[in-house]
Design a protein around this motif. Structure first.
Motif, PDB file in Angstrom:
ATOM      1  N   ALA A 226       0.830  -1.207   0.000  1.00 62.04           N
ATOM      2  CA  ALA A 226       0.000   0.000   0.000  1.00 62.04           C
ATOM      3  C   ALA A 226       0.865   1.257   0.000  1.00 62.04           C
ATOM      4  O   ALA A 226       0.560   2.234  -0.711  1.00 62.04           O
ATOM      5  CB  ALA A 226      -0.927  -0.005   1.222  1.00 62.04           C
ATOM      6  N   LEU A 227       1.958   1.235   0.771  1.00 59.78           N
ATOM      7  CA  LEU A 227       2.858   2.392   0.815  1.00 59.78           C
ATOM      8  C   LEU A 227       3.512   2.633  -0.537  1.00 59.78           C
ATOM      9  O   LEU A 227       3.708   3.785  -0.947  1.00 59.78           O
ATOM     10  CB  LEU A 227       3.925   2.188   1.888  1.00 59.78           C
ATOM     11  N   ALA A 228       3.867   1.540  -1.220  1.00 56.20           N
ATOM     12  CA  ALA A 228       4.462   1.686  -2.553  1.00 56.20           C
ATOM     13  C   ALA A 228       3.477   2.352  -3.506  1.00 56.20           C
ATOM     14  O   ALA A 228       3.849   3.239  -4.296  1.00 56.20           O
ATOM     15  CB  ALA A 228       4.876   0.319  -3.089  1.00 56.20           C
ATOM     16  N   ILE A 229       2.211   1.952  -3.422  1.00 60.34           N
ATOM     17  CA  ILE A 229       1.181   2.555  -4.279  1.00 60.34           C
ATOM     18  C   ILE A 229       0.955   4.016  -3.905  1.00 60.34           C
ATOM     19  O   ILE A 229       0.885   4.896  -4.767  1.00 60.34           O
ATOM     20  CB  ILE A 229      -0.142   1.761  -4.161  1.00 60.34           C
ATOM     21  N   ILE A 230       0.871   4.276  -2.583  1.00 56.94           N
ATOM     22  CA  ILE A 230       0.672   5.650  -2.112  1.00 56.94           C
ATOM     23  C   ILE A 230       1.845   6.533  -2.520  1.00 56.94           C
ATOM     24  O   ILE A 230       1.659   7.680  -2.965  1.00 56.94           O
ATOM     25  CB  ILE A 230       0.485   5.678  -0.583  1.00 56.94           C
ATOM     26  N   GLY A 231       3.063   6.002  -2.380  1.00 58.10           N
ATOM     27  CA  GLY A 231       4.248   6.772  -2.749  1.00 58.10           C
ATOM     28  C   GLY A 231       4.254   7.133  -4.224  1.00 58.10           C
ATOM     29  O   GLY A 231       4.556   8.267  -4.600  1.00 58.10           O
ATOM     30  N   THR A 232       3.903   6.163  -5.073  1.00 58.40           N
ATOM     31  CA  THR A 232       3.847   6.424  -6.511  1.00 58.40           C
ATOM     32  C   THR A 232       2.767   7.446  -6.834  1.00 58.40           C
ATOM     33  O   THR A 232       2.984   8.387  -7.617  1.00 58.40           O
ATOM     34  CB  THR A 232       3.581   5.110  -7.276  1.00 58.40           C
ATOM     35  N   ALA A 233       1.583   7.273  -6.228  1.00 62.30           N
ATOM     36  CA  ALA A 233       0.484   8.223  -6.458  1.00 62.30           C
ATOM     37  C   ALA A 233       0.874   9.620  -5.997  1.00 62.30           C
ATOM     38  O   ALA A 233       0.577  10.623  -6.681  1.00 62.30           O
ATOM     39  CB  ALA A 233      -0.771   7.751  -5.729  1.00 62.30           C
ATOM     40  N   ALA A 234       1.548   9.700  -4.835  1.00 63.31           N
ATOM     41  CA  ALA A 234       1.952  11.013  -4.312  1.00 63.31           C
ATOM     42  C   ALA A 234       2.950  11.684  -5.243  1.00 63.31           C
ATOM     43  O   ALA A 234       2.886  12.899  -5.469  1.00 63.31           O
ATOM     44  CB  ALA A 234       2.545  10.856  -2.916  1.00 63.31           C
ATOM     45  N   MET A 235       3.912  10.898  -5.778  1.00 61.20           N
ATOM     46  CA  MET A 235       4.860  11.466  -6.730  1.00 61.20           C
ATOM     47  C   MET A 235       4.136  12.098  -7.911  1.00 61.20           C
ATOM     48  O   MET A 235       4.458  13.211  -8.341  1.00 61.20           O
ATOM     49  CB  MET A 235       5.807  10.379  -7.233  1.00 61.20           C
ATOM     50  N   LEU A 236       3.142  11.372  -8.439  1.00 63.52           N
ATOM     51  CA  LEU A 236       2.439  11.845  -9.632  1.00 63.52           C
ATOM     52  C   LEU A 236       1.554  13.044  -9.324  1.00 63.52           C
ATOM     53  O   LEU A 236       1.545  14.027 -10.078  1.00 63.52           O
ATOM     54  CB  LEU A 236       1.602  10.703 -10.220  1.00 63.52           C
ATOM     55  N   TRP A 237       0.818  12.987  -8.192  1.00 62.04           N
ATOM     56  CA  TRP A 237      -0.093  14.115  -7.927  1.00 62.04           C
ATOM     57  C   TRP A 237       0.667  15.363  -7.509  1.00 62.04           C
ATOM     58  O   TRP A 237       0.314  16.479  -7.911  1.00 62.04           O
ATOM     59  CB  TRP A 237      -1.196  13.708  -6.952  1.00 62.04           C
ATOM     60  N   VAL A 238       1.751  15.185  -6.722  1.00 62.73           N
ATOM     61  CA  VAL A 238       2.546  16.359  -6.339  1.00 62.73           C
ATOM     62  C   VAL A 238       3.264  16.923  -7.558  1.00 62.73           C
ATOM     63  O   VAL A 238       3.240  18.135  -7.817  1.00 62.73           O
ATOM     64  CB  VAL A 238       3.554  15.994  -5.231  1.00 62.73           C
ATOM     65  N   GLY A 239       3.917  16.035  -8.331  1.00 67.76           N
ATOM     66  CA  GLY A 239       4.644  16.490  -9.520  1.00 67.76           C
ATOM     67  C   GLY A 239       3.730  17.156 -10.520  1.00 67.76           C
ATOM     68  O   GLY A 239       4.027  18.243 -11.035  1.00 67.76           O
ATOM     69  N   GLY A 240       2.578  16.524 -10.796  1.00 66.06           N
ATOM     70  CA  GLY A 240       1.635  17.105 -11.741  1.00 66.06           C
ATOM     71  C   GLY A 240       1.059  18.422 -11.253  1.00 66.06           C
ATOM     72  O   GLY A 240       0.895  19.371 -12.034  1.00 66.06           O
ATOM     73  N   GLY A 241       0.764  18.497  -9.948  1.00 62.47           N
ATOM     74  CA  GLY A 241       0.238  19.738  -9.378  1.00 62.47           C
ATOM     75  C   GLY A 241       1.227  20.885  -9.490  1.00 62.47           C
ATOM     76  O   GLY A 241       0.849  22.028  -9.801  1.00 62.47           O
ATOM     77  N   ILE A 242       2.501  20.591  -9.259  1.00 62.03           N
ATOM     78  CA  ILE A 242       3.541  21.621  -9.384  1.00 62.03           C
ATOM     79  C   ILE A 242       3.640  22.096 -10.832  1.00 62.03           C
ATOM     80  O   ILE A 242       3.773  23.301 -11.100  1.00 62.03           O
ATOM     81  CB  ILE A 242       4.897  21.069  -8.890  1.00 62.03           C
ATOM     82  N   LEU A 243       3.571  21.162 -11.776  1.00 64.08           N
ATOM     83  CA  LEU A 243       3.657  21.536 -13.190  1.00 64.08           C
ATOM     84  C   LEU A 243       2.470  22.399 -13.609  1.00 64.08           C
ATOM     85  O   LEU A 243       2.640  23.404 -14.316  1.00 64.08           O
ATOM     86  CB  LEU A 243       3.715  20.271 -14.055  1.00 64.08           C
ATOM     87  N   ILE A 244       1.265  22.016 -13.171  1.00 61.63           N
ATOM     88  CA  ILE A 244       0.061  22.780 -13.516  1.00 61.63           C
ATOM     89  C   ILE A 244       0.147  24.201 -12.964  1.00 61.63           C
ATOM     90  O   ILE A 244      -0.118  25.183 -13.666  1.00 61.63           O
ATOM     91  CB  ILE A 244      -1.199  22.074 -12.973  1.00 61.63           C
ATOM     92  N   HIS A 245       0.538  24.321 -11.687  1.00 63.79           N
ATOM     93  CA  HIS A 245       0.635  25.643 -11.071  1.00 63.79           C
ATOM     94  C   HIS A 245       1.761  26.453 -11.708  1.00 63.79           C
ATOM     95  O   HIS A 245       1.617  27.672 -11.915  1.00 63.79           O
ATOM     96  CB  HIS A 245       0.882  25.501  -9.567  1.00 63.79           C
ATOM     97  N   GLY A 246       2.870  25.793 -12.035  1.00 60.29           N
ATOM     98  CA  GLY A 246       3.983  26.494 -12.671  1.00 60.29           C
ATOM     99  C   GLY A 246       3.598  27.047 -14.035  1.00 60.29           C
ATOM    100  O   GLY A 246       3.963  28.180 -14.386  1.00 60.29           O
ATOM    101  N   LEU A 247       2.850  26.265 -14.811  1.00 61.68           N
ATOM    102  CA  LEU A 247       2.393  26.748 -16.117  1.00 61.68           C
ATOM    103  C   LEU A 247       1.509  27.984 -15.953  1.00 61.68           C
ATOM    104  O   LEU A 247       1.606  28.931 -16.737  1.00 61.68           O
ATOM    105  CB  LEU A 247       1.622  25.639 -16.836  1.00 61.68           C
ATOM    106  N   ALA A 248       0.650  27.966 -14.924  1.00 59.40           N
ATOM    107  CA  ALA A 248      -0.202  29.126 -14.669  1.00 59.40           C
ATOM    108  C   ALA A 248       0.635  30.353 -14.321  1.00 59.40           C
ATOM    109  O   ALA A 248       0.306  31.478 -14.737  1.00 59.40           O
ATOM    110  CB  ALA A 248      -1.180  28.806 -13.541  1.00 59.40           C
ATOM    111  N   GLU A 249       1.712  30.143 -13.563  1.00 59.89           N
ATOM    112  CA  GLU A 249       2.597  31.262 -13.201  1.00 59.89           C
ATOM    113  C   GLU A 249       3.222  31.891 -14.449  1.00 59.89           C
ATOM    114  O   GLU A 249       3.500  33.086 -14.484  1.00 59.89           O
ATOM    115  CB  GLU A 249       3.703  30.764 -12.271  1.00 59.89           C
TER     116      GLU A 249
END
Length: 305
Positions: A226-249
């Protein structure tokens, strides 16, 4: 003389009030800034237990200790001074650096999914190393290297919330956030990796807690998966969120508006459902961006497939 003493005491009291207000201000700023980095913290806590897979149980805590010290060194000796220099000399570079970190996290998440789909697992790679000292050094260095990226993301996200503060306050808050997060993450990791040992001890005790101990032992593989899945999901949602916000900036606010509209339409723009919609959309963006980078990396001459 008495008047001078009273004036001195008044000055001391005023300084004490100022110090208390400053401490409250730093604590509040640290709390707000640290909460913004929560996704990366979850990622850090979820990823690290994988680095003790295949290692002797008696070496688990010492190895986590080494990784924690390396993490603290990363944050306080390297990242914090660089972050303060960046804040003072090139504050415009914060968003591009955040986006580079977000792209790296997206790549790491996508790469984990690709390896999983291709049947490659970290435990198989670890099993190929016969020398315990070499295996331990490899795991510690790998964990500290990954931690450096995650720590840099945490510190830059924190710094991005402190742009209106003085350099001194920024330094204190960064140090405080770095220390608290390191203790929190590696304290949780230590509890996780020793859960099966505690369960085995309870199971062998023969007392009323034996059943609970057996439950802990059985739950350990499920928890790690479960931690491996959570870790992978967190990488993707955090990374994607940063990219989306950065593009807006940078003036490309379309993706951010789409995510906000979807969250508003499905989840009312707030609450758990709204957050899930936003996180899922960010994870999809992270997965696409990470898969593109992973594909380019695999096209490099000499890349391992």
């Amino acid at each position: 003389m008495a008047g001078g003493l009273v004036a001195l005491l008044d000055d001391v009291a005023a300084l004490a009030r100022l110090a208390a207000a400053s401490a409250d201000d730093v604590a509040a700023a640290a709390g707000r800034a640290g909460s913004k980095a929560a996704g990366v913290v979850i990622d850090d806590a979820a990823v690290t237990p994988g680095y003790v897979v295949g290692l002797p149980p008696q070496r688990e805590l010492p190895i986590i200790g080494k990784i924690a010290i390396g993490s603290l060194r990363n944050k306080l000796l390297f990242i914090l001074p660089a972050a303060l220099a960046l804040s003072a000399l090139a504050p415009w570079a914060l968003t591009p650096l955040l986006m580079l970190g977000g792209l790296y996290l997206s790549f790491e998440g996508a790469e984990k999914i690709i390896k999983s789909l291709s049947g490659k697992h970290a435990i198989e790679e670890v099993a190929q190393i016969a020398d315990p000292a070499e295996l331990e050094a490899r795991q510690v260095s790998g964990a500290i290297r990954t931690d450096f990226i995650l720590s840099a993301e945490i510190m830059v996200i924190t710094l991005n919330e402190l742009t209106d503060r003085t350099l001194a306050v920024q330094g204190v808050v960064l140090a405080l956030v770095g220390l608290v997060i390191t203790v929190l993450v590696y304290g949780v990791v230590a509890l996780i990796v020793k859960m099966d040992d505690v369960g085995l001890h309870l199971a062998n005790s023969g007392g009323p807690s034996a059943g609970f101990g057996r439950g802990l032992v059985k739950a350990m593989p499920v928890l790690l998966k479960a931690l491996a899945i959570i870790g992978t999901a967190a990488m993707l949602w955090v990374g994607g969120g940063i990219l989306i916000h950065g593009l807006a900036e940078f003036g490309f606010a379309g993706p951010e508006h789409l995510v906000e509209d979807a969250a508003a339409a499905i989840g009312g723009g707030s609450g758990v459902i709204g957050w899930l919609v936003s996180a899922t959309a960010a994870a999809i963006v992270g997965l696409v961006a990470g898969a593109i980078v992973a594909g380019l990396m695999h096209l490099k001459p000499g890349a391992k497939h």
